[in-house]
Design an enzyme around this catalytic site. Structure first.
Site, PDB file in Angstrom:
ATOM      1  N   PRO A  23       0.984  -1.481  -0.153  1.00  0.00           N
ATOM      2  CA  PRO A  23       0.068   0.014  -0.017  1.00  0.00           C
ATOM      3  C   PRO A  23       0.744   1.129  -0.024  1.00  0.00           C
ATOM      4  O   PRO A  23       1.989   1.324   0.871  1.00  0.00           O
ATOM      5  CB  PRO A  23      -0.867  -0.129   1.208  1.00  0.00           C
ATOM      6  CG  PRO A  23      -0.063  -1.111   2.084  1.00  0.00           C
ATOM      7  CD  PRO A  23       0.575  -1.994   1.153  1.00  0.00           C
ATOM      8  N   CYS A  25       0.456   5.487  -0.013  1.00  0.00           N
ATOM      9  CA  CYS A  25      -0.719   6.655   0.136  1.00  0.00           C
ATOM     10  C   CYS A  25      -0.222   7.858  -1.034  1.00  0.00           C
ATOM     11  O   CYS A  25       0.809   7.728  -1.441  1.00  0.00           O
ATOM     12  CB  CYS A  25      -0.332   7.652   1.459  1.00  0.00           C
ATOM     13  SG  CYS A  25      -0.889   6.397   2.785  1.00  0.00           S
ATOM     14  N   TYR A 181       0.996   4.411  13.372  1.00  0.00           N
ATOM     15  CA  TYR A 181      -0.280   5.114  13.533  1.00  0.00           C
ATOM     16  C   TYR A 181      -1.148   4.314  14.725  1.00  0.00           C
ATOM     17  O   TYR A 181      -0.326   3.680  15.381  1.00  0.00           O
ATOM     18  CB  TYR A 181      -0.858   4.438  11.801  1.00  0.00           C
ATOM     19  CG  TYR A 181      -0.289   5.112  10.742  1.00  0.00           C
ATOM     20  CD1 TYR A 181      -0.438   6.772  11.205  1.00  0.00           C
ATOM     21  CD2 TYR A 181       0.296   4.644   9.923  1.00  0.00           C
ATOM     22  CE1 TYR A 181       0.525   7.449  10.051  1.00  0.00           C
ATOM     23  CE2 TYR A 181       0.882   5.366   8.797  1.00  0.00           C
ATOM     24  CZ  TYR A 181       0.975   6.871   8.772  1.00  0.00           C
ATOM     25  OH  TYR A 181       1.614   7.632   7.863  1.00  0.00           O
ATOM     26  N   ARG A 322       8.077   1.377  -4.267  1.00  0.00           N
ATOM     27  CA  ARG A 322       8.594   2.285  -5.126  1.00  0.00           C
ATOM     28  C   ARG A 322       9.101   1.808  -6.266  1.00  0.00           C
ATOM     29  O   ARG A 322       9.141   2.439  -7.590  1.00  0.00           O
ATOM     30  CB  ARG A 322      10.031   2.725  -4.337  1.00  0.00           C
ATOM     31  CG  ARG A 322       9.498   3.951  -3.169  1.00  0.00           C
ATOM     32  CD  ARG A 322      11.028   4.284  -2.536  1.00  0.00           C
ATOM     33  NE  ARG A 322      10.620   5.542  -1.522  1.00  0.00           N
ATOM     34  CZ  ARG A 322      10.103   5.405  -0.288  1.00  0.00           C
ATOM     35  NH1 ARG A 322       9.953   4.103  -0.042  1.00  0.00           N
ATOM     36  NH2 ARG A 322       9.952   6.500   0.451  1.00  0.00           N
TER      37      ARG A 322
END
Length: 355
Positions: A23, A25, A181, A322
């Site tokens: 994942p 963002c 988080y 990436r």
């Protein structure tokens, strides 16, 4: 057939290979609604040969967003906007997954594209953040400590988002308990100073995550469930791989199927030693000590390296981020480099295949 291009089964879902999209963002949503950008961004990886594509950290509540531009699954309009994106991923042969997230004390921050850093004020559209304890991430606004009702709401929000995700067509769910988080904040003693049943011992610090795992598994019965961990805080006195392995075992007992091993993100004073495959040893330790399947991620940028990680038994899957941005056809390229005979080249691209 190479290990990287052998299939893997998650419950009733067959994934065509073990090179997956982590994942990432995009900070490009409007009121939590994914846009055309998300459609193109995610579908291209399926065309490019990915086995499983995980959509970015998607907030289970408005206050759980990292930034005002994060995607969400807290309402049905967002669910409906995700549906055609999911269909595009699946229509190209990949398995569609989504990462369900709550940013906790790292919420309400400026996106990387804004040119600003730190917390977004209420005047600029920000909101008050929540965390296990009223301890701020360095440079961010101080959060409020969640009370019992707030914790219950978080659990309910994850369950509701899971139901919407499945209704949108997502085939696999991932719970985000990494990168500093909210769920990671509860796990780590560096951010959790509570003295109630959610703080102190490892069992207590893991309580919220385990409640979320149970709630999501109950809300989406039969749907494969991943958990993403940061296996170390890269800081003295913090979360580490041994604790990760213990909690992964507990999560597996409650319905989690697979564990996505990353690291860091909890504190600004972390000291990370990077390099090709720098997180693989963490994945290997969790796999060995907990006896659970894991993915490895972190600067694994070429096919041969990914294959070595799997053949060494350090992980069951390699995720990349990436490298997929640099080359959305990383899967097709990796198969060619390894000499893997795959049958999911898009017919429109076959003429470019090297033989």
């Amino acid at each position: 057939m190479t290990r990287l291009f052998s299939p893997l089964t998650l419950r009733d879902i067959s994934v065509r290979n073990r090179l997956w999209v982590a994942p990432m963002c995009q900070y490009s949503a409007v009121d939590g609604v994914p846009q055309e950008w998300h459609h193109t961004h995610l579908a291209q990886f399926a065309s490019g040969g990915a086995g499983l594509v995980i959509a970015e950290a998607t907030a289970v509540s408005p206050e759980g967003r990292i930034s005002p531009e994060d995607t969400g699954l807290w309402n049905d309009g967002q669910r409906d906007a995700w549906a055609p994106i999911v269909a595009a991923i699946r229509g190209r042969g990949a398995v569609a997954a989504v990462q369900l997230a709550h940013a906790g004390r790292k919420a309400s921050t400026w996106s990387p594209f804004s040119g600003r850093r730190g917390s977004v004020t209420a005047a600029d559209g920000g909101w008050r953040t929540a965390a296990p304890s009223a301890i701020a991430f360095d440079g961010y606004a101080q959060p409020v400590a969640l009370d019992a009702d707030g914790i219950d709401r978080v659990v309910g929000d994850f369950a509701a988002a899971a139901r919407r995700a499945v209704a949108a067509g997502f085939q696999v769910l991932e719970i985000h308990a990494a990168h500093g988080y909210l769920l990671h904040q509860f796990l780590s003693p560096l951010s959790n100073a509570r003295d109630d049943e959610y703080g102190g011992s490892l069992e207590n610090r893991a309580r919220l995550l385990l409640r979320v795992v149970t709630a999501v598994a109950d809300a989406a019965p039969g749907v494969p469930l991943l958990v993403r961990f940061s296996a170390t805080d890269w800081a003295d006195g913090g979360w580490d791989a041994a604790q990760t392995a213990t909690v992964a075992g507990w999560a597996a007992e409650r319905g989690a199927d697979f564990f996505d091993i990353s690291s860091g993100g909890l504190v600004a004073h972390q000291r990370v030693t990077t390099g090709p495959g720098y997180q693989v040893a963490l994945a290997a330790q969790v796999r060995r000590d907990a006896g659970v399947p894991v993915s490895a991620v972190g600067m694994i940028d070429d096919a041969a390296h990914a294959e070595r990680v799997l053949t060494a038994g350090d992980a069951d899957v390699v995720m990349a981020a990436r490298e997929w941005l640099r080359d959305p056809h990383f899967g097709l390229r990796a198969a060619a480099e390894l000499g893997a005979d795959i049958d999911y080249w898009p017919v429109q691209y076959v003429r470019a295949r090297r033989v």
